[in-house]
Scaffold this active site. Structure first.
Site, short mmCIF file in Angstrom:
data_model
loop_
_atom_site.label_atom_id
_atom_site.label_comp_id
_atom_site.label_asym_id
_atom_site.label_seq_id
_atom_site.Cartn_x
_atom_site.Cartn_y
_atom_site.Cartn_z
N HIS A 1 37.04 45.73 46.44
CA HIS A 1 36.27 46.20 45.28
C HIS A 1 34.80 46.28 45.65
O HIS A 1 34.30 45.45 46.40
CB HIS A 1 36.44 45.24 44.10
CG HIS A 1 36.07 45.86 42.79
ND1 HIS A 1 34.77 45.91 42.34
CD2 HIS A 1 36.82 46.48 41.86
CE1 HIS A 1 34.75 46.53 41.17
NE2 HIS A 1 35.96 46.88 40.86
N ASP B 1 43.94 47.16 39.89
CA ASP B 1 45.05 48.12 40.07
C ASP B 1 46.24 47.55 40.81
O ASP B 1 47.28 48.20 40.90
CB ASP B 1 44.52 49.36 40.82
CG ASP B 1 43.53 50.12 39.95
OD1 ASP B 1 42.39 50.33 40.39
OD2 ASP B 1 43.90 50.44 38.82
#
Ligand code: SDX
Length: 428
Positions: free
Chosen positions: A307, A364
């Site tokens: 991320h 996700d």
């Protein structure tokens, strides 16, 4: 903490004001840089070190794995509030009173019918068109059916555009799903709550009574709350920059849908499921895929890992992982792909490569497993992410417009050819 930053360029010193945020984040305000230095700019590909705005909506702390909306911790919001309640908070800044919430919910329901001519657009798409492409086009088409431009200074007009979009977006998403599946288009049922309505819009078939599963509704409500806003991510920054030209809310959100589709962003939840299924088809050889992800010569990435902001656990991933366990326990089912995901996470998190690069599971990594358990085909995972992210896109667009932010127009560093004389064809 000094309130100025100094920069020395060609031996000359320049001072720039330093801004400090609510959580003591520090930013150097360089808006005078180019003028003060006779043309010097900064460059920061992907804006990894560059803030685009000041915002009061969401706070992230990537090192500590913190996510808050208007000061409320995501852990509290998912446990104690509903999706539409959090949407009100994200968009208007405060948790709604009972009266405010009833009005908010009723005003959204008033817009849950799509213009019947929208069906002509749906009919124009090829049979297996990806739902994200349809969602982006149909969201933009809302401008054609609601052409009145919104006066940003009219609270009533802005509220009308917001409730229109909140009412119509899930219906558009469901029609994209039905088209992709070759099924008849459903209408909203205003006797239901927002999440129940999404479930019946997506899954009801005219030949059978639709049985609402409260366990599925609870899981979807929690999952969508986790997606509502995430400060200046790729799709939200797209909504802001499109809106900064004074393009309308529907056109700006349509741009956000397209940005979200990319597999490095919201499209990752579909890519995660495809990756997990590849691993499953490959005999569950998790180590093989971990090694592929570590191999600089192999373009394979562990989808759902890493991320830009979180260099610790994505707090949403923790919540979603627990929600997946609860859902499967409640449904009395299991999904072998969930076991592969957990094994993959365990092996990756014990591998120095991922630890050194601070790569942890993100939102996700597990979300697609829940969408699959709820009956959504993999092509719909990113559409569901868009339904979740809609309140954040709206809130950020509204904040940007009400702050009268200037049109977004980054500079660049030219590294092309110097001036050269034109060559005729026979000289080339
Ligand atoms: C979302 O921004 C947001 O807030 C987004 C989001 C939201 O709510 O809006 O949180 C939603 O988009 C989550 C992210 C979903 N994407 C994926 O899961 C795709 C896989 N992850 C990556 O591609 C990547 O981690 C990004 C895109 C998420 C972040 O990329 P960055 O910050 O630009 O980091 P990078 O690509 O420069 O990677 C840094 C290093 C590189 O190695 P080196 O070149 O330094 O040797 O880490 C490696 C990368 O190769 N790396 C990975 C990896 N992610 C980064 N290696 C293997 N597998 C991965 N997934």
């Amino acid at each position: 903490m000094s309130d100025i930053a100094k920069l020395v360029i060609n031996g000359q010193e320049y001072e720039f004001p330093v801004k400090v945020g609510t959580e003591n984040e520090i930013a150097i305000d360089i808006k005078s840089l180019r003028a003060a230095t006779n043309g010097v700019i900064t460059i920061d590909s992907g804006f990894k070190n560059t803030g685009s705005c000041e915002s009061k909506i969401t706070f992230l702390d990537g090192e500590k794995g913190i996510l808050r909306h208007r000061g409320y911790a995501i852990e509290d919001l998912t446990k104690k509030a509903g999706f539409l309640e959090v949407a009100y908070l994200v968009i208007f800044g405060e948790l709604p009173t009972k009266e405010q919430f009833s009005k908010w919910e009723a005003d959204i329901k008033r817009h849950s019918l799509l213009n019947e001519e929208m069906k002509n657009i749906i009919d124009g798409f090829p049979k297996k068109a990806h739902p994200m492409g349809m969602l982006s086009s149909l969201t933009s088409a809302l401008t054609a059916f609601n052409p009145a431009t919104v006066d940003i200074n009219s609270e009533e007009q802005v509220y009308g555009a917001i409730t229109t979009l909140m009412g119509k977006f899930p219906v558009i998403a469901a029609w994209a799903h039905s088209k992709n599946q070759g099924l008849p288009l459903n209408y909203a049922n205003n006797s239901m709550g927002y999440i129940e309505n999404i479930m019946q819009l997506m899954f009801r078939i005219p030949t059978e009574p639709y049985e609402m599963n409260p366990i599925a509704v609870k899981a979807l409500d929690e999952l969508l709350i986790l997606h509502e806003d995430h400060e200046q991510n790729c799709s939200t920054s797209t909504v802001r920059i499109v809106g900064s030209s004074e393009a309308g809310l529907f056109a700006s959100v349509s741009g956000g849908v397209s940005a979200l589709w990319g597999r490095l962003h919201g499209g990752a939840n579909q890519a995660v499921l495809e990756m997990l299924k590849d691993i499953q088809d490959d005999g569950g050889d998790v180590e093989k895929y971990i090694n592929k992800a570590k191999d600089k010569n192999d373009p394979f990435r562990l989808m759902g890992f890493g991320h830009r902001v979180y260099k610790n656990f994505d707090p949403r991933a923790r919540i979603i992982k627990n929600a997946a366990d609860e859902l499967f326990a409640d449904l009395g089912t299991n999904d072998p792909v969930l076991e592969i995901a957990k094994h993959l996470e365990e092996v990756a998190l014990s591998d120095p490569y991922f630890a050194e690069k601070k790569l942890y599971p993100n939102v996700d990594f597990y979300s697609g497993i829940i969408y699959r358990a709820l009956g959504f085909p993999v092509e719909m995972f990113t559409v569901m992410c868009a339904i979740g992210r809609l309140p954040g896109w709206i809130a950020q667009w509204k904040e940007m417009r009400l702050n009268h932010e200037p049109i977004g127009r980054p500079r660049q560093l030219y590294t092309g050819e110097p001036l050269r004389a034109f060559k005729e064809f026979d000289e080339r």
